[in-house]
Design an enzyme around this catalytic site. Sequence first.
Site, PDB file in Angstrom:
ATOM      1  N   HIS A  55       0.831  -1.206   0.000  1.00  0.00           N
ATOM      2  CA  HIS A  55       0.000   0.000   0.000  1.00  0.00           C
ATOM      3  C   HIS A  55       0.865   1.255   0.000  1.00  0.00           C
ATOM      4  O   HIS A  55       1.138   1.833   1.046  1.00  0.00           O
ATOM      5  CB  HIS A  55      -0.945   0.001   1.210  1.00  0.00           C
ATOM      6  CG  HIS A  55      -1.806  -1.211   1.245  1.00  0.00           C
ATOM      7  ND1 HIS A  55      -2.429  -1.657   2.381  1.00  0.00           N
ATOM      8  CD2 HIS A  55      -2.151  -2.090   0.269  1.00  0.00           C
ATOM      9  CE1 HIS A  55      -3.120  -2.746   2.109  1.00  0.00           C
ATOM     10  NE2 HIS A  55      -2.957  -3.032   0.838  1.00  0.00           N
ATOM     11  N   ILE A  56       1.273   1.610  -1.191  1.00  0.00           N
ATOM     12  CA  ILE A  56       2.124   2.775  -1.398  1.00  0.00           C
ATOM     13  C   ILE A  56       1.240   3.868  -1.985  1.00  0.00           C
ATOM     14  O   ILE A  56       0.327   3.578  -2.755  1.00  0.00           O
ATOM     15  CB  ILE A  56       3.266   2.390  -2.358  1.00  0.00           C
ATOM     16  CG1 ILE A  56       4.315   1.603  -1.565  1.00  0.00           C
ATOM     17  CG2 ILE A  56       3.848   3.590  -3.061  1.00  0.00           C
ATOM     18  CD1 ILE A  56       5.331   0.927  -2.420  1.00  0.00           C
TER      19      ILE A  56
END
Lengths: 592, 435
Positions: free
Chosen positions: A519-520
């Site tokens: 989850h960037i």
Amino acid sequence: MVSRNEKHTDVVIVGFGWVGAIMARELTQAGLNVVALERGPRRDTWPEGAYPSSIDELTHNTRHALFLQPSQSTVTVRHRDSDVAAPYRQLAAFLPGTGVGGAGLHWSGCHWRISPVELRLRSHYEERYGKDFIPQDMTIQDWGVSYEELEPHFAFAESVFGTSGQAYKVNGKIVGDGNPFDADRSTPFPLPAMKNTYSAELYSKAAAECGYHPFRIPSANASQAYTNPYGCQMGACTFCGFCSGYACYNYSKASPNVNILPALERESRFELRVECDVLKVETDSSGKKATGVIYRTSKGEEVRQTADIVILASFAYNNPYLLLLSGIGQPYDPKTGEGTVGRNFVYQNESGVTLFFGQDKFTNPFIGAGGNGVAIDDFNADNFDHGPLGFVGGAPIWVNQAGSKPISSATVPKGTPQWGAHWKKAVKDSFQHTISIHAHGTNMAFRDCYLSLDPTYSDTAGRPLLRITFNWHDNDVKMIRYVTDRMADIGRAMKPESMSVETKEFGEEFDLRHYQTTHIAGGAIMGTSPKDSVVNRYLQHWDVSNLFVIGSSAFPQGIGYNPTGIVAALAYWSAKAIRERYLKSPGPMVQA
Amino acid sequence: MKLRLLPVLAGAICVVQSSGAYAADADLIKRGAYVAVLGDCEACHTAHDGKSLAGGLALQSPLGAIYSTNITPDRDTGIGTWSYEDFARLMRRGIRKDGSSVYPAMPYPSYSKMTDEDLQALYAYLTQGVAPVSLKNRAPDIPWLLSARWPLAIWRLLFAPSPAPPLPSAPHDDTSDALVERGRYLVEGPGHCGSCHTPRNFVLAEKVQTAADGPKYLSGGFIVDNWVAPSLRSDDAGGLVGWTPEDIVAFLKTGRNRHGATFGAMNGVITHSTSLTDDHDLAAIAAFLKTLGPPPGVSVQAFHYDDTVSRQLFAGKMPSEGARIYVDRCAACHRTDGHGYPGVFPPLAGNPVLQGPDATSAAHIILSGGRLPGVAAAPSSLVMGSYRDVLDNQQIADLVTFLGQSWGNHGAAMTASQVAKIRQATTDEKKPVGE
């Protein structure tokens, strides 16, 4: 050198994950011809998800079959400006997807909306806690779009994904034991919530005993067979546990491949080209109009695709990367705080507690689904008083039993030797008798965390690699330590024989060597002013109005939930603006 | 010289285009395109990855492969020089323009029942609405002695019915009798359902041609490419006794319904014909099929579910080796209770394929897998993978036997040597068999 020009098209989309599929569907429906370019191979439930070879942990989890291999392209990483960044040579902390479906094929299926206050985070904190509460170097800001505006798009995305869940409030009326912190919904979930695993049942009971508000996680693993509004079909999830990192063999996990592509492929206005790696976006001499893209085929040929509208829909950090490579917008400079491209790069801030039970209590951790489980939101968003705590952010806390695989899930109590007979015995004793609880927390944006082009390393096309400058800050350590203590309270209430706690220490630096999450976000953020954002509230580039940059790259800062739900809603929201406003009168939809 | 003529020709075309006659032609061509859908010309006359209607698809016959012909209007290799009379003679009598007889793979005994109106529309479409493709017809792979065409003329005289007097026009209104009659026309005529679903005699002639000829009509059993064509009559030996007209319509329109899903040779029919057929005609086909009683001596009892096996499997008790394989390999989708997820993963309990005396289709699907065709009303092309390299002959035999005897099914058992034969005959199919 460009060796060939493809026929002009109305829309070119870079990347074919959720955003690419949604935009292609919406814009072909609007009568436009759409070409989607995907850097990876074509992938589908068969053969990539074909049972039984699909549930092979060595191929998928250890060797990362569905991910971009660093030998093809990678990023460099450093902690601070004074460091020299080194290439990310082995996939570990995060796993960039590639191929048709993108992250939407290998994701787990937690399908959330967002807490309305997170969409206006800076305003909300300033109003509730005063202007001085937010640290000087924390560059958080408002998104420029409200929950009410996004609500219909959340609802429609859920109908497309076949999301399973229990609503709390629909049109102002309480309808069931959903998440009481949830904002109002216009519709119930399209499918009932999934069944709980035993571990989630135990957690739910203990959390309630502690005075919290447990609810079932909304999941894009179908609890029943389902046909979505596009006519695409899903099978019911079997809790096989091979979700994250795998192509679901059972048509049960929502993906662009299962839920959108079958309908899209019948559309004559749509063309999907695979193994086409976009090198740059081209603009005209004014720099105010995108004219198309140049991509490289698997044979090394460089091709120009011109288009009236360009949509960047690639993996989180690739959107800002393409802007940097294309010279579109001013690169962010952390020293002056000026420039926007690459600004507010964020990650997810996690911790966990593992409970070990006696030999008589079987938790069967091999049963599971990526989006299954029970969570509490009592410490997420601003659902609790941050005043005396002195940090911004929070975390949902959950038992999300996603299915233990034999290699990666050899969990043993702290203090166990790391190899040999004692380790083996501990694995055997623990495997059937553990429960993991996780906090999936926010990471706030800071002035010194950003993306830029690497001055040292380049890829096989001669492009400089993307450089990530990132480290943890005290705010986030404070937050996760506080939440971990609450999580440990619940863990103790579940009465394990022993418990191990993984949290962050002050001063701890970002460690790239072990998996945390993919989850960037951030780097091409949305906002209310071109001074501090790359795209406006419609995900339209402030300067280049026929360029749209959509995805988690638009998050101004980290959120508590998994990103896919809001990414899909933003895509539908942007598509609606293009269809209803932009096409009638091309140009900026928000005046700077 | 030729060049100088061109403007004149162009002028002539303009005249035609501006006249009312051209509009009527366009309408006729459009109707003809729909007749081509009803007749499923595409299924046989387009090769895999070939140009539409240019022929070249191999059709396996017991004597060797024959190849479908080019029916595009190309003047050298297609039917561009055929008059309507040439075309009608072929469609009604099986005699080609050059006077030779076609192989009975061409279902002209069925097409002979088509109305003049429909044949004229079809002719207009094939000669004016289709792009000409230059592709030479391919000679059959039949040994020369057997490849002579003259015996086909005898076959034609003996077994093909004398052409039915064409109906003045096909019934097309909404009264229930008219619906059944429209359905009869579509099924017996252009739809040529009997080609696969009516048993054939020793010289490969359909035993009967119409419902009026007796209860063998559409009673199933013919094996096409190692798929058993099921009965379409109201029986429970693989027939449609438990299907409502709505079930039949859903199946034809989407390739799937609450009872099962299309596979094998039917996939092409769904893709190119029935999924494109209008709802009224699908309802007519369903209404007609529901008038067909059971063949003599076959049970008319609808399937009755028995939960014995379901309870055993739920309790972790494996009544047989086939059951154990089923739980390991199949139950995730088809479920231990055999109900599957109707419309998505076909139920096996009560599935017509598992009731008949011949379980060839079941073994073939397990060996080769299957791919549901994605169609307009149901775009998902759901796949069952191939188990050819996963299960051996004995395991497949055990599995098929288990399936035929569980949940109230009354299908046939199977032996390893039977599976071996099917494996051999389908040896190249490792990809799920689709369209």
